[in-house]
Design a protein around this motif. Structure first.
Motif, PDB file in Angstrom:
ATOM      1  N   ILE A   1     -17.169  43.468  -9.406  1.00 54.38           N
ATOM      2  CA  ILE A   1     -17.028  43.420  -7.945  1.00 54.38           C
ATOM      3  C   ILE A   1     -15.809  42.578  -7.576  1.00 54.38           C
ATOM      4  CG2 ILE A   1     -18.067  42.462  -5.847  1.00 54.38           C
ATOM      5  CD1 ILE A   1     -20.827  43.213  -7.106  1.00 54.38           C
ATOM      6  N   SER A   2     -15.663  41.445  -8.222  1.00 56.47           N
ATOM      7  CA  SER A   2     -14.527  40.570  -7.961  1.00 56.47           C
ATOM      8  C   SER A   2     -13.213  41.271  -8.286  1.00 56.47           C
ATOM      9  CB  SER A   2     -14.667  39.286  -8.791  1.00 56.47           C
ATOM     10  OG  SER A   2     -13.514  38.497  -8.650  1.00 56.47           O
ATOM     11  N   PHE A   3     -13.170  41.929  -9.444  1.00 55.27           N
ATOM     12  CA  PHE A   3     -11.953  42.653  -9.834  1.00 55.27           C
ATOM     13  C   PHE A   3     -11.617  43.743  -8.820  1.00 55.27           C
ATOM     14  CE2 PHE A   3     -10.088  46.335 -12.115  1.00 55.27           C
ATOM     15  CZ  PHE A   3      -8.847  45.789 -12.414  1.00 55.27           C
ATOM     16  N   TYR A   4     -12.609  44.558  -8.459  1.00 53.36           N
ATOM     17  CA  TYR A   4     -12.357  45.657  -7.525  1.00 53.36           C
ATOM     18  C   TYR A   4     -11.885  45.144  -6.171  1.00 53.36           C
ATOM     19  CZ  TYR A   4     -14.869  48.490 -10.952  1.00 53.36           C
ATOM     20  OH  TYR A   4     -15.280  49.119 -12.101  1.00 53.36           O
ATOM     21  N   SER A   5     -12.526  44.104  -5.665  1.00 55.79           N
ATOM     22  CA  SER A   5     -12.142  43.606  -4.343  1.00 55.79           C
ATOM     23  C   SER A   5     -10.753  42.963  -4.381  1.00 55.79           C
ATOM     24  CB  SER A   5     -13.173  42.616  -3.803  1.00 55.79           C
ATOM     25  OG  SER A   5     -13.196  41.439  -4.565  1.00 55.79           O
TER      26      SER A   5
ATOM     27  N   LEU B   1     -10.915  54.023  -3.790  1.00 61.68           N
ATOM     28  CA  LEU B   1     -11.896  54.058  -4.878  1.00 61.68           C
ATOM     29  C   LEU B   1     -12.392  52.662  -5.216  1.00 61.68           C
ATOM     30  CD1 LEU B   1     -13.516  55.556  -7.037  1.00 61.68           C
ATOM     31  CD2 LEU B   1     -11.516  55.370  -8.539  1.00 61.68           C
ATOM     32  N   PHE B   2     -11.492  51.692  -5.310  1.00 64.83           N
ATOM     33  CA  PHE B   2     -11.903  50.334  -5.658  1.00 64.83           C
ATOM     34  C   PHE B   2     -12.758  49.713  -4.553  1.00 64.83           C
ATOM     35  CE2 PHE B   2      -9.272  48.666  -9.412  1.00 64.83           C
ATOM     36  CZ  PHE B   2      -9.368  49.880 -10.055  1.00 64.83           C
ATOM     37  N   GLU B   3     -12.450  50.014  -3.304  1.00 66.63           N
ATOM     38  CA  GLU B   3     -13.294  49.529  -2.207  1.00 66.63           C
ATOM     39  C   GLU B   3     -14.688  50.140  -2.300  1.00 66.63           C
ATOM     40  OE1 GLU B   3     -10.851  50.543   1.143  1.00 66.63           O
ATOM     41  OE2 GLU B   3      -9.829  48.591   1.132  1.00 66.63           O
ATOM     42  N   GLN B   4     -14.770  51.414  -2.671  1.00 69.49           N
ATOM     43  CA  GLN B   4     -16.062  52.081  -2.855  1.00 69.49           C
ATOM     44  C   GLN B   4     -16.825  51.457  -4.027  1.00 69.49           C
ATOM     45  OE1 GLN B   4     -15.806  56.315  -3.596  1.00 69.49           O
ATOM     46  NE2 GLN B   4     -17.827  56.334  -4.529  1.00 69.49           N
TER      47      GLN B   4
ATOM     48  N   LEU C   1     -21.959  45.758  -5.060  1.00 70.57           N
ATOM     49  CA  LEU C   1     -22.771  44.830  -4.268  1.00 70.57           C
ATOM     50  C   LEU C   1     -24.191  45.352  -4.097  1.00 70.57           C
ATOM     51  CD1 LEU C   1     -20.347  43.709  -1.405  1.00 70.57           C
ATOM     52  CD2 LEU C   1     -21.239  42.302  -3.260  1.00 70.57           C
ATOM     53  N   GLN C   2     -24.308  46.631  -3.828  1.00 73.63           N
ATOM     54  CA  GLN C   2     -25.637  47.239  -3.663  1.00 73.63           C
ATOM     55  C   GLN C   2     -26.428  47.165  -4.969  1.00 73.63           C
ATOM     56  OE1 GLN C   2     -27.018  48.109  -0.851  1.00 73.63           O
ATOM     57  NE2 GLN C   2     -28.895  48.725  -1.850  1.00 73.63           N
ATOM     58  N   ARG C   3     -25.762  47.396  -6.081  1.00 71.82           N
ATOM     59  CA  ARG C   3     -26.446  47.367  -7.381  1.00 71.82           C
ATOM     60  C   ARG C   3     -26.941  45.945  -7.707  1.00 71.82           C
ATOM     61  NH1 ARG C   3     -24.062  51.059  -9.229  1.00 71.82           N
ATOM     62  NH2 ARG C   3     -22.100  50.096  -9.800  1.00 71.82           N
ATOM     63  N   VAL C   4     -26.139  44.928  -7.386  1.00 77.20           N
ATOM     64  CA  VAL C   4     -26.576  43.546  -7.607  1.00 77.20           C
ATOM     65  C   VAL C   4     -27.812  43.253  -6.767  1.00 77.20           C
ATOM     66  CG1 VAL C   4     -25.971  41.103  -7.248  1.00 77.20           C
ATOM     67  CG2 VAL C   4     -24.337  42.647  -8.344  1.00 77.20           C
TER      68      VAL C   4
ATOM     69  N   ALA D   1     -31.479  33.197 -12.158  1.00 75.14           N
ATOM     70  CA  ALA D   1     -30.800  31.972 -11.734  1.00 75.14           C
ATOM     71  C   ALA D   1     -29.307  32.212 -11.908  1.00 75.14           C
ATOM     72  CB  ALA D   1     -31.257  30.786 -12.569  1.00 75.14           C
ATOM     73  N   GLU D   2     -28.602  32.353 -10.809  1.00 72.16           N
ATOM     74  CA  GLU D   2     -27.185  32.661 -10.853  1.00 72.16           C
ATOM     75  C   GLU D   2     -26.358  31.430 -10.516  1.00 72.16           C
ATOM     76  OE1 GLU D   2     -26.218  36.569  -8.932  1.00 72.16           O
ATOM     77  OE2 GLU D   2     -28.305  36.369  -8.321  1.00 72.16           O
ATOM     78  N   ALA D   3     -25.382  31.183 -11.341  1.00 73.59           N
ATOM     79  CA  ALA D   3     -24.510  30.039 -11.108  1.00 73.59           C
ATOM     80  C   ALA D   3     -23.657  30.238  -9.865  1.00 73.59           C
ATOM     81  CB  ALA D   3     -23.610  29.819 -12.308  1.00 73.59           C
ATOM     82  N   CYS D   4     -23.304  31.470  -9.581  1.00 72.14           N
ATOM     83  CA  CYS D   4     -22.410  31.762  -8.468  1.00 72.14           C
ATOM     84  C   CYS D   4     -22.929  33.002  -7.742  1.00 72.14           C
ATOM     85  CB  CYS D   4     -21.001  31.989  -8.995  1.00 72.14           C
ATOM     86  SG  CYS D   4     -19.802  32.315  -7.711  1.00 72.14           S
ATOM     87  N   PRO D   5     -23.974  32.843  -6.918  1.00 76.12           N
ATOM     88  CA  PRO D   5     -24.525  34.014  -6.260  1.00 76.12           C
ATOM     89  C   PRO D   5     -23.577  34.569  -5.197  1.00 76.12           C
ATOM     90  CG  PRO D   5     -25.619  32.029  -5.493  1.00 76.12           C
ATOM     91  CD  PRO D   5     -24.667  31.618  -6.576  1.00 76.12           C
ATOM     92  N   ILE D   6     -23.634  35.879  -5.027  1.00 74.40           N
ATOM     93  CA  ILE D   6     -22.884  36.524  -3.952  1.00 74.40           C
ATOM     94  C   ILE D   6     -23.884  37.081  -2.967  1.00 74.40           C
ATOM     95  CG2 ILE D   6     -20.794  37.071  -5.228  1.00 74.40           C
ATOM     96  CD1 ILE D   6     -21.918  39.852  -5.707  1.00 74.40           C
ATOM     97  N   GLN D   7     -23.516  37.100  -1.732  1.00 74.99           N
ATOM     98  CA  GLN D   7     -24.442  37.583  -0.697  1.00 74.99           C
ATOM     99  C   GLN D   7     -24.072  38.981  -0.270  1.00 74.99           C
ATOM    100  OE1 GLN D   7     -27.059  35.763  -0.173  1.00 74.99           O
ATOM    101  NE2 GLN D   7     -26.208  34.196  -1.487  1.00 74.99           N
TER     102      GLN D   7
END
Length: 182
Positions: A131-135, A149-152, A158-161, A176-182
């Protein structure tokens, strides 16, 4: 930054900080970014296949089978665009390139509950890395098609997470995630 747990035979003994790979967009280019994305989607599909085979409940097995289907569809979309835009592209991806979209080894070990839980954490970490790479790459992509495509892929990741978190929480194993994304 990525926080990695360090273990010994008695359990977790501490945390180690590892920086996320630096993304030098000028070095990568759209063709190589697509090759990196194809690698990441391929590894993800493979990992979900392993989890499908090792799942002990029907609901987890079906969820992972759907994720295999999604990852394969994404890989095919990436490969199709790579072939369309850069038919002669051929890359040797370095470990650094691969680390832009994957965390841990390609093969996850899910033969028992503890290893299954660790495999799930690796998969969530890899999804977040992708996700980080694509964004990040979408903002510098030269081709509008690559950007789209990368935005998609970013949105779908994000949906899969979110789905993975729900699956694991329902199974009584919140991650337990060290760096959760919302």
């Amino acid at each position: 930054m990525l926080y990695m747990r360090i273990r010994d035979n008695s359990g977790i003994i501490g945390f180690m900080v590892k920086r996320l790979p630096h993304l030098d967009a000028a070095r990568i280019g759209d063709d190589k970014a697509l090759a990196i994305a194809a690698y990441g989607e391929s590894v993800s599909a493979y990992r979900y296949i392993v989890l499908t085979e090792k799942s002990t409940t029907v609901s987890l097995r079906e969820a992972f089978q759907e994720m295999v289907r999604q990852e394969n569809a994404q890989r095919e979309a990436v490969q199709a665009l790579l072939t369309q835009l850069f038919p002669a592209a051929c890359f040797f991806l370095t470990a650094e390139d691969k680390s832009l979209v994957c965390v841990g080894p390609r093969l996850v070990d899910a033969r028992d509950d503890a290893r299954f839980d660790e495999a799930m954490r690796l998969i969530v970490a890899s999804e977040k890395r992708s996700i980080s790479f694509y964004s990040r790459y979408a903002t510098v992509a030269v081709s509008g098609q690559v950007k789209t495509l990368f935005e998609q892929l970013y949105r779908e990741g994000l949906q899969r997470v979110k789905i993975l978190r729900e699956l694991f929480s329902t199974a009584g194993k919140p991650i337990a995630e060290a760096c959760p994304i919302q």
